[in-house]
Design an enzyme around this catalytic site. Sequence first.
Site, PDB file in Angstrom:
ATOM      1  N   LYS A 127       0.844  -1.203   0.000  1.00  0.00           N
ATOM      2  CA  LYS A 127       0.000   0.000   0.000  1.00  0.00           C
ATOM      3  C   LYS A 127       0.869   1.240   0.000  1.00  0.00           C
ATOM      4  CE  LYS A 127      -3.918  -2.270   2.109  1.00  0.00           C
ATOM      5  NZ  LYS A 127      -4.564  -2.749   3.323  1.00  0.00           N
ATOM      6  N   GLN A 144      -4.884  -1.404   9.533  1.00  0.00           N
ATOM      7  CA  GLN A 144      -4.780  -2.733   8.925  1.00  0.00           C
ATOM      8  C   GLN A 144      -5.409  -3.795   9.834  1.00  0.00           C
ATOM      9  OE1 GLN A 144      -3.457  -3.423   5.751  1.00  0.00           O
ATOM     10  NE2 GLN A 144      -4.307  -5.451   6.125  1.00  0.00           N
ATOM     11  N   ASP A 178     -11.329   2.995   3.943  1.00  0.00           N
ATOM     12  CA  ASP A 178     -11.726   1.586   3.874  1.00  0.00           C
ATOM     13  C   ASP A 178     -13.254   1.448   3.793  1.00  0.00           C
ATOM     14  OD1 ASP A 178      -9.803  -0.355   3.701  1.00  0.00           O
ATOM     15  OD2 ASP A 178      -9.355  -0.388   5.853  1.00  0.00           O
TER      16      ASP A 178
END
Length: 297
Positions: free
Chosen positions: A54, A98, A121
Amino acid sequence: MGAYVIDGRAFAAKLKSDVAKQVAILKGKHDLTPGLAVVLVGEDPASQVYVRNKKKSVVEAGMNSYAHQLEPDVSEAELLSLVNKLNNDPMVHGILVQLPLPGHINKAAVINAVSPQKDVDGFHVINSGLLANGEQGMVPCTPLGCLMLLQDRLGDMSGLQAVIVGRSNIVGKPMAQLLLNENCTVTIAHSRTRDLPSVVGRADIVVAAVGVPELVKGHWIKDSATVIDVGINRILNDDGTTRLVGDVEYTQALKHVAAITPVPGGVGPMTIAVLLKNTVTAACRQAGVNEPEIQTQ
Ligand code: NAP
Protein backbone atom coordinates in the site's frame (compact mmCIF):
# COMPACT_ATOMS: atom_id res chain seq x y z
CA MET A 1 -16.80 -21.21 -26.39
CA GLY A 2 -14.54 -20.23 -23.47
CA ALA A 3 -15.16 -17.34 -21.11
CA TYR A 4 -13.81 -13.82 -21.51
CA VAL A 5 -11.13 -13.44 -18.81
CA ILE A 6 -11.49 -10.12 -16.98
CA ASP A 7 -8.01 -8.66 -16.54
CA GLY A 8 -8.07 -7.00 -13.12
CA ARG A 9 -4.35 -6.36 -13.26
CA ALA A 10 -4.63 -4.23 -16.41
CA PHE A 11 -7.73 -2.43 -15.10
CA ALA A 12 -6.00 -1.67 -11.80
CA ALA A 13 -2.87 -0.40 -13.58
CA LYS A 14 -5.01 2.02 -15.62
CA LEU A 15 -6.86 3.16 -12.49
CA LYS A 16 -3.58 3.77 -10.66
CA SER A 17 -2.24 5.77 -13.59
CA ASP A 18 -5.46 7.87 -13.66
CA VAL A 19 -5.13 8.47 -9.91
CA ALA A 20 -1.51 9.64 -10.39
CA LYS A 21 -2.75 12.11 -13.04
CA GLN A 22 -5.43 13.34 -10.64
CA VAL A 23 -2.84 13.82 -7.92
CA ALA A 24 -0.61 15.83 -10.27
CA ILE A 25 -3.57 18.11 -11.11
CA LEU A 26 -4.49 18.55 -7.44
CA LYS A 27 -0.91 19.49 -6.58
CA GLY A 28 -0.57 21.94 -9.48
CA LYS A 29 -4.01 23.55 -9.32
CA HIS A 30 -4.90 23.41 -5.64
CA ASP A 31 -1.59 22.85 -3.81
CA LEU A 32 -3.23 19.72 -2.43
CA THR A 33 -1.28 16.50 -1.89
CA PRO A 34 -3.55 13.67 -0.74
CA GLY A 35 -2.11 11.82 2.26
CA LEU A 36 -2.83 8.31 3.51
CA ALA A 37 -1.93 7.13 7.01
CA VAL A 38 -1.64 3.37 7.48
CA VAL A 39 -1.60 1.96 11.00
CA LEU A 40 -0.22 -1.52 11.56
CA VAL A 41 -0.42 -3.20 14.96
CA GLY A 42 1.94 -6.12 15.53
CA GLU A 43 4.07 -8.17 13.17
CA ASP A 44 1.65 -10.39 11.22
CA PRO A 45 3.73 -11.22 8.10
CA ALA A 46 0.77 -11.05 5.67
CA SER A 47 -0.30 -7.66 7.08
CA GLN A 48 3.27 -6.39 6.77
CA VAL A 49 3.28 -7.31 3.07
CA TYR A 50 -0.10 -5.61 2.50
CA VAL A 51 1.06 -2.46 4.29
CA ARG A 52 4.34 -2.37 2.36
CA ASN A 53 2.47 -2.71 -0.96
CA LYS A 54 0.00 0.00 0.00
CA LYS A 55 2.80 2.38 0.98
CA LYS A 56 4.66 1.73 -2.29
CA SER A 57 1.53 2.35 -4.38
CA VAL A 58 0.68 5.55 -2.48
CA VAL A 59 4.17 6.96 -3.08
CA GLU A 60 4.13 5.90 -6.76
CA ALA A 61 0.87 7.81 -7.20
CA GLY A 62 2.58 10.96 -5.87
CA MET A 63 0.68 11.02 -2.58
CA ASN A 64 2.02 11.34 0.94
CA SER A 65 2.29 8.13 2.95
CA TYR A 66 2.38 8.10 6.75
CA ALA A 67 3.18 4.71 8.25
CA HIS A 68 2.58 3.96 11.94
CA GLN A 69 3.88 0.67 13.30
CA LEU A 70 2.66 -0.18 16.81
CA GLU A 71 3.78 -2.95 19.15
CA PRO A 72 1.50 -6.04 19.33
CA ASP A 73 0.72 -5.30 23.00
CA VAL A 74 -0.24 -1.64 22.42
CA SER A 75 -3.30 -0.75 24.48
CA GLU A 76 -6.64 0.06 22.85
CA ALA A 77 -6.47 3.53 24.44
CA GLU A 78 -3.09 4.21 22.81
CA LEU A 79 -4.36 3.07 19.42
CA LEU A 80 -7.49 5.22 19.75
CA SER A 81 -5.34 8.16 20.73
CA LEU A 82 -3.25 7.75 17.54
CA VAL A 83 -6.42 7.50 15.42
CA ASN A 84 -7.70 10.68 17.06
CA LYS A 85 -4.42 12.46 16.31
CA LEU A 86 -4.65 11.40 12.65
CA ASN A 87 -8.31 12.51 12.50
CA ASN A 88 -7.12 16.00 13.45
CA ASP A 89 -4.07 16.10 11.17
CA PRO A 90 -4.86 18.23 8.08
CA MET A 91 -2.09 16.51 6.06
CA VAL A 92 -3.84 13.15 6.48
CA HIS A 93 -6.91 12.68 4.25
CA GLY A 94 -7.27 8.92 4.59
CA ILE A 95 -6.73 6.58 7.54
CA LEU A 96 -6.45 2.83 7.24
CA VAL A 97 -6.05 0.58 10.26
CA GLN A 98 -4.78 -2.73 8.92
CA LEU A 99 -6.91 -5.71 10.00
CA PRO A 100 -6.83 -8.11 11.75
CA LEU A 101 -6.12 -6.43 15.09
CA PRO A 102 -4.84 -8.36 18.13
CA GLY A 103 -7.58 -9.98 20.22
CA HIS A 104 -7.32 -7.54 23.15
CA ILE A 105 -8.42 -4.64 20.93
CA ASN A 106 -12.07 -3.98 20.14
CA LYS A 107 -12.08 -3.88 16.34
CA ALA A 108 -15.45 -2.08 16.04
CA ALA A 109 -14.34 0.63 18.50
CA VAL A 110 -11.25 1.33 16.40
CA ILE A 111 -13.06 1.26 13.03
CA ASN A 112 -15.71 3.64 14.34
CA ALA A 113 -13.13 5.97 15.87
CA VAL A 114 -11.81 6.86 12.40
CA SER A 115 -13.40 10.05 11.10
CA PRO A 116 -16.02 8.91 8.52
CA GLN A 117 -14.62 11.49 6.05
CA LYS A 118 -11.14 9.89 6.35
CA ASP A 119 -12.42 6.30 6.41
CA VAL A 120 -10.95 5.23 3.04
CA ASP A 121 -11.73 1.59 3.87
CA GLY A 122 -15.43 2.47 4.10
CA PHE A 123 -15.89 0.29 7.20
CA HIS A 124 -17.26 2.98 9.59
CA VAL A 125 -20.87 2.34 10.56
CA ILE A 126 -21.82 5.78 9.17
CA ASN A 127 -20.38 4.86 5.79
CA SER A 128 -22.19 1.49 5.83
CA GLY A 129 -25.41 3.38 6.58
CA LEU A 130 -24.84 5.91 3.81
CA LEU A 131 -24.20 3.09 1.33
CA ALA A 132 -27.34 1.28 2.49
CA ASN A 133 -29.34 4.49 1.97
CA GLY A 134 -27.79 5.05 -1.47
CA GLU A 135 -26.14 8.27 -0.25
CA GLN A 136 -22.61 9.55 -0.79
CA GLY A 137 -20.01 8.19 1.61
CA MET A 138 -16.78 6.20 1.46
CA VAL A 139 -17.26 2.76 -0.14
CA PRO A 140 -15.17 -0.32 0.82
CA CYS A 141 -12.34 -0.87 -1.67
CA THR A 142 -12.79 -4.53 -2.66
CA PRO A 143 -16.51 -4.41 -3.50
CA LEU A 144 -16.07 -1.05 -5.25
CA GLY A 145 -13.29 -2.64 -7.34
CA CYS A 146 -15.64 -5.53 -8.21
CA LEU A 147 -18.33 -3.04 -9.22
CA MET A 148 -15.90 -1.21 -11.52
CA LEU A 149 -14.99 -4.48 -13.26
CA LEU A 150 -18.67 -5.35 -13.67
CA GLN A 151 -19.58 -1.89 -14.98
CA ASP A 152 -16.74 -2.06 -17.47
CA ARG A 153 -17.85 -5.47 -18.72
CA LEU A 154 -21.63 -5.19 -18.56
CA GLY A 155 -22.53 -1.49 -18.61
CA ASP A 156 -26.16 -1.19 -17.52
CA MET A 157 -26.95 -3.95 -15.02
CA SER A 158 -30.61 -3.03 -14.41
CA GLY A 159 -32.83 -6.02 -13.83
CA LEU A 160 -30.02 -8.59 -13.78
CA GLN A 161 -30.08 -11.33 -11.14
CA ALA A 162 -27.01 -10.96 -8.92
CA VAL A 163 -26.07 -13.65 -6.42
CA ILE A 164 -23.42 -12.81 -3.84
CA VAL A 165 -22.03 -15.75 -1.91
CA GLY A 166 -20.79 -14.40 1.44
CA ARG A 167 -22.24 -11.77 3.78
CA SER A 168 -19.19 -10.20 5.46
CA ASN A 169 -19.26 -6.51 6.34
CA ILE A 170 -16.18 -5.86 4.21
CA VAL A 171 -17.18 -7.64 0.99
CA GLY A 172 -20.54 -9.43 0.75
CA LYS A 173 -22.91 -6.89 2.31
CA PRO A 174 -21.45 -3.75 0.66
CA MET A 175 -21.32 -5.63 -2.67
CA ALA A 176 -25.03 -6.37 -2.32
CA GLN A 177 -25.79 -2.69 -1.64
CA LEU A 178 -23.73 -1.58 -4.63
CA LEU A 179 -25.50 -3.99 -6.98
CA LEU A 180 -28.89 -3.01 -5.54
CA ASN A 181 -27.95 0.61 -6.35
CA GLU A 182 -27.28 -0.64 -9.91
CA ASN A 183 -30.88 -1.93 -9.99
CA CYS A 184 -29.91 -5.60 -9.91
CA THR A 185 -32.18 -8.11 -8.21
CA VAL A 186 -29.87 -9.18 -5.42
CA THR A 187 -29.64 -12.43 -3.46
CA ILE A 188 -27.11 -12.86 -0.65
CA ALA A 189 -26.16 -16.48 0.03
CA HIS A 190 -24.23 -17.64 3.10
CA SER A 191 -23.37 -20.73 5.10
CA ARG A 192 -27.03 -21.38 6.02
CA THR A 193 -28.35 -21.01 2.47
CA ARG A 194 -30.30 -24.05 1.29
CA ASP A 195 -29.52 -25.53 -2.13
CA LEU A 196 -26.66 -23.16 -3.01
CA PRO A 197 -26.23 -24.72 -6.49
CA SER A 198 -29.73 -23.72 -7.59
CA VAL A 199 -29.40 -20.23 -6.03
CA VAL A 200 -26.13 -19.68 -7.92
CA GLY A 201 -27.65 -21.25 -11.03
CA ARG A 202 -30.15 -18.43 -11.54
CA ALA A 203 -27.54 -15.66 -11.42
CA ASP A 204 -26.57 -13.39 -14.31
CA ILE A 205 -23.83 -12.06 -12.01
CA VAL A 206 -22.07 -14.27 -9.45
CA VAL A 207 -19.83 -12.68 -6.82
CA ALA A 208 -18.06 -15.26 -4.65
CA ALA A 209 -16.59 -13.95 -1.37
CA VAL A 210 -16.45 -16.96 0.87
CA GLY A 211 -12.88 -17.98 1.68
CA VAL A 212 -13.43 -21.67 0.79
CA PRO A 213 -11.30 -22.91 -2.13
CA GLU A 214 -13.41 -23.59 -5.24
CA LEU A 215 -16.65 -23.86 -3.26
CA VAL A 216 -18.71 -22.58 -6.21
CA LYS A 217 -18.63 -25.31 -8.84
CA GLY A 218 -18.34 -24.40 -12.51
CA HIS A 219 -21.35 -26.48 -13.55
CA TRP A 220 -23.63 -24.61 -11.08
CA ILE A 221 -23.20 -21.38 -13.06
CA LYS A 222 -25.25 -20.61 -16.17
CA ASP A 223 -23.51 -20.00 -19.49
CA SER A 224 -24.47 -16.32 -19.81
CA ALA A 225 -23.19 -15.38 -16.32
CA THR A 226 -20.39 -12.97 -15.42
CA VAL A 227 -18.37 -14.25 -12.46
CA ILE A 228 -16.36 -12.18 -9.99
CA ASP A 229 -14.19 -14.31 -7.73
CA VAL A 230 -13.08 -12.39 -4.63
CA GLY A 231 -11.61 -15.41 -2.84
CA ILE A 232 -7.89 -15.69 -2.20
CA ASN A 233 -7.01 -19.12 -0.82
CA ARG A 234 -3.54 -20.59 -0.60
CA ILE A 235 -3.58 -24.36 -1.10
CA LEU A 236 -0.94 -27.05 -0.98
CA ASN A 237 0.15 -28.84 -4.18
CA ASP A 238 1.15 -32.53 -4.18
CA ASP A 239 4.83 -31.57 -4.46
CA GLY A 240 4.69 -29.43 -1.31
CA THR A 241 4.57 -26.06 -3.11
CA THR A 242 1.53 -23.81 -2.75
CA ARG A 243 -0.71 -21.95 -5.17
CA LEU A 244 -3.54 -19.42 -4.95
CA VAL A 245 -7.07 -20.37 -5.92
CA GLY A 246 -10.35 -18.52 -5.70
CA ASP A 247 -13.75 -19.45 -4.32
CA VAL A 248 -14.92 -20.56 -7.79
CA GLU A 249 -13.90 -23.73 -9.60
CA TYR A 250 -12.10 -21.69 -12.23
CA THR A 251 -11.05 -24.28 -14.82
CA GLN A 252 -14.60 -25.65 -15.12
CA ALA A 253 -16.30 -22.23 -15.09
CA LEU A 254 -13.83 -20.90 -17.67
CA LYS A 255 -15.09 -23.44 -20.22
CA HIS A 256 -18.60 -22.08 -20.48
CA VAL A 257 -19.48 -18.86 -18.56
CA ALA A 258 -19.58 -15.47 -20.34
CA ALA A 259 -16.80 -13.80 -18.32
CA ILE A 260 -14.77 -14.50 -15.20
CA THR A 261 -12.01 -12.96 -13.08
CA PRO A 262 -8.93 -15.15 -12.53
CA VAL A 263 -7.19 -15.69 -9.18
CA PRO A 264 -4.62 -14.23 -8.99
CA GLY A 265 -4.92 -11.25 -11.36
CA GLY A 266 -8.62 -10.46 -11.01
CA VAL A 267 -10.11 -8.69 -7.99
CA GLY A 268 -6.89 -8.71 -5.91
CA PRO A 269 -5.04 -5.91 -7.77
CA MET A 270 -8.19 -3.75 -7.75
CA THR A 271 -8.26 -3.35 -3.96
CA ILE A 272 -5.12 -1.21 -3.65
CA ALA A 273 -5.98 0.78 -6.79
CA VAL A 274 -9.40 1.66 -5.32
CA LEU A 275 -7.76 2.54 -1.99
CA LEU A 276 -5.71 5.17 -3.86
CA LYS A 277 -8.85 6.38 -5.63
CA ASN A 278 -10.72 6.61 -2.31
CA THR A 279 -7.85 8.65 -0.83
CA VAL A 280 -8.10 11.16 -3.69
CA THR A 281 -11.88 11.29 -3.27
CA ALA A 282 -11.53 11.89 0.48
CA ALA A 283 -8.87 14.60 -0.03
CA CYS A 284 -11.02 16.43 -2.59
CA ARG A 285 -14.11 16.33 -0.38
CA GLN A 286 -12.15 17.56 2.65
CA ALA A 287 -10.58 20.39 0.63
CA GLY A 288 -13.90 21.28 -1.02
CA VAL A 289 -12.56 20.87 -4.57
CA ASN A 290 -13.95 18.82 -7.45
CA GLU A 291 -12.27 15.53 -8.19
CA PRO A 292 -10.23 16.09 -11.40
CA GLU A 293 -11.72 14.32 -14.41
CA ILE A 294 -9.35 12.18 -16.43
CA GLN A 295 -10.22 11.46 -20.06
CA THR A 296 -10.30 7.72 -20.68
CA GLN A 297 -8.66 6.37 -23.85
P1 NAP B 1 -15.52 -13.85 5.86
O1 NAP B 1 -15.67 -12.65 6.70
O2 NAP B 1 -14.92 -15.09 6.44
O3 NAP B 1 -16.97 -14.23 5.29
C1 NAP B 1 -17.17 -15.40 4.56
C2 NAP B 1 -18.62 -15.52 4.18
O4 NAP B 1 -18.78 -16.74 3.44
C3 NAP B 1 -19.57 -15.60 5.37
O5 NAP B 1 -20.68 -14.78 5.14
C4 NAP B 1 -19.97 -17.08 5.43
O6 NAP B 1 -21.31 -17.30 5.84
C5 NAP B 1 -19.88 -17.48 3.97
N1 NAP B 1 -19.64 -18.90 3.84
C6 NAP B 1 -18.70 -19.65 4.48
N2 NAP B 1 -18.81 -20.96 4.13
C7 NAP B 1 -19.85 -21.02 3.25
C8 NAP B 1 -20.47 -22.07 2.55
N3 NAP B 1 -20.04 -23.34 2.66
N4 NAP B 1 -21.51 -21.79 1.75
C9 NAP B 1 -21.94 -20.53 1.60
N5 NAP B 1 -21.39 -19.46 2.25
C10 NAP B 1 -20.38 -19.72 3.07
O7 NAP B 1 -14.68 -13.57 4.53
P2 NAP B 1 -14.41 -12.19 3.72
O8 NAP B 1 -13.57 -11.30 4.52
O9 NAP B 1 -15.69 -11.68 3.14
O10 NAP B 1 -13.51 -12.77 2.54
C11 NAP B 1 -13.98 -13.75 1.64
C12 NAP B 1 -12.86 -14.14 0.69
O11 NAP B 1 -12.44 -13.00 -0.04
C13 NAP B 1 -11.58 -14.66 1.38
O12 NAP B 1 -10.99 -15.65 0.55
C14 NAP B 1 -10.68 -13.45 1.42
O13 NAP B 1 -9.31 -13.78 1.44
C15 NAP B 1 -11.06 -12.78 0.13
N6 NAP B 1 -10.82 -11.32 0.13
C16 NAP B 1 -10.14 -10.82 -0.92
C17 NAP B 1 -9.91 -9.46 -1.00
C18 NAP B 1 -9.17 -8.91 -2.17
O14 NAP B 1 -8.55 -7.89 -2.10
N7 NAP B 1 -9.24 -9.55 -3.33
C19 NAP B 1 -10.37 -8.61 0.00
C20 NAP B 1 -11.12 -9.15 1.05
C21 NAP B 1 -11.35 -10.51 1.11
P3 NAP B 1 -21.83 -17.01 7.35
O15 NAP B 1 -21.97 -15.52 7.43
O16 NAP B 1 -23.11 -17.72 7.42
O17 NAP B 1 -20.77 -17.54 8.27
